[in-house]
Write an enzyme that holds these catalytic residues in place. Structure first.
Site, short mmCIF file in Angstrom:
data_model
loop_
_atom_site.label_atom_id
_atom_site.label_comp_id
_atom_site.label_asym_id
_atom_site.label_seq_id
_atom_site.Cartn_x
_atom_site.Cartn_y
_atom_site.Cartn_z
N GLU A 57 -59.05 -73.25 -70.45
CA GLU A 57 -58.03 -73.15 -69.40
C GLU A 57 -56.69 -73.71 -69.84
O GLU A 57 -55.63 -73.16 -69.51
CB GLU A 57 -58.51 -73.86 -68.13
N HIS A 91 -68.19 -74.21 -58.45
CA HIS A 91 -67.61 -72.86 -58.48
C HIS A 91 -67.26 -72.35 -57.08
O HIS A 91 -67.12 -71.13 -56.89
CB HIS A 91 -68.58 -71.87 -59.13
#
Length: 337
Positions: free
Chosen positions: A71, A140
């Site tokens: 990321e 998530h």
């Protein structure tokens, strides 16, 4: 107007903007569906949610870039390419992992234009999926938009329907400031009418989804269709509500909330995020500080509990605010005045 899912509306917006402007590029984990290194016109899934489907086939691997699972590298690449004159649309597969790249976002992306006296533009769109309801467990399923809303220099976009998803994505790509674009996973398959061609939705303008005189209901993302169910059910009993879809949390359309509150005198705020330091708390604070004289009853907040998102389906259903929870809050605020 065509009827599209939110997934297809986002995909259409990306296709149209990449066709319109060659400086628009797309990057992220698996955005080419694993076909980034393939030769020839290989059709790929376009990420795990299918939003970038067909882009690599049409625009090539130079403009649709599969990245490593990093990321910080994705956001760093987006920042650098934006400073160099491109308009990157970068994807973090799940909003939950924004922490890995947080310095790149709130210390770099959000501050470049300010620190360089407006001479630097950072036209990055950072897409990320969010939200519970898909049995994806604690790491998530989070709705972290409050955490990024508090960062000056970022624009925070949270569509609830396909038409807004398309219009706000196109608006985001053309914006010269960094935009964080949250996409609720449980809304990707939601269908709705979407205007063809040039369709832009400006930031900072909430939408009045339903009109009424008894209660102001403010919601965003997946909570908007949930609130519609509650509001429509109560309308059959003669309890009518203004239902406001915030659309963006930065800029935030305070005027829409306060104007409605001045007429109804009652406020219910629905927010899937956890209750502390949430958007619900922010709206309640605005009502207390700027609309106190209009209030006829205490503000009601409908949020998830202050816990991680459970994995068990039964517990997750209890965790996510439901239409029934919203209906109960509206009834409480009616009884309180």
């Amino acid at each position: 107007m065509a009827v599209l899912t939110m997934r297809d509306a986002l995909n259409q917006a990306l296709h149209e903007e990449m066709e319109r402007d060659p400086s628009v590029i797309v990057m992220g984990e698996d955005v080419a569906g694993g076909a980034g290194g393939s030769s020839g016109n290989v059709e790929a899934a376009g990420g795990i949610f299918g939003v970038t489907k067909g882009l690599k086939t049409k625009y090539g691997a130079d403009r649709v870039i599969d990245t490593p699972i990093s990321e910080s590298a994705i956001v760093g690449l987006a920042n650098g390419s934006a400073l160099a004159g491109m308009r990157p649309v970068a994807e973090l597969m799940f909003a939950d992992f924004v922490g890995v790249s947080l310095d790149q976002i709130f210390n770099q992306m959000a501050k470049f234009r300010y620190m360089f006296g407006g001479k630097a533009k950072v036209p990055v769109v950072l897409r990320m999926s969010m939200g519970a309801g898909m049995n994806a467990a604690a790491q998530h399923s989070q709705t972290i938009y409050p955490m990024l809303t508090m960062v000056p220099g970022l624009k925070i976009v949270i569509p609830s329907n396909p038409a807004d998803a398309k219009g706000m994505m196109k608006q985001a790509i053309r914006d010269d400031d960094p935009v964080i674009f949250f996409e609720h996973k449980a809304l990707y398959s939601r269908k709705g009418e979407v205007p063809d061609g040039e369709h832009l939705v400006p930031f900072g303008q909430a939408e009045l989804v339903r009109e009424g005189s008894d209660v102001t209901v403010v919601a965003l993302a997946r909570m908007v269709p949930f609130a519609i169910k509650a509001v429509d059910k109560l309308a059959e009993e003669g309890i009518t509500c203004d239902l406001i879809d915030l659309r963006t949390t930065s800029p935030l359309d305070e005027d829409a909330v306060l104007e409605s509150l001045s007429m109804t005198g009652r406020l219910v705020v629905v927010d899937e995020s956890n209750p502390m330091c949430s958007i619900a708390s922010e709206i309640a604070g605005i009502a207390a500080s700027k609309g106190f004289s209009s209030l006829r009853a205490p503000v009601q907040k409908v949020t998830a509990p202050h816990t991680p998102v459970p994995f068990a389906r039964e517990l997750e259903r209890m965790y996510v605010p439901s239409p029934g929870d919203i209906e109960a809050a509206i009834r409480r605020v009616m009884e309180g005045a």
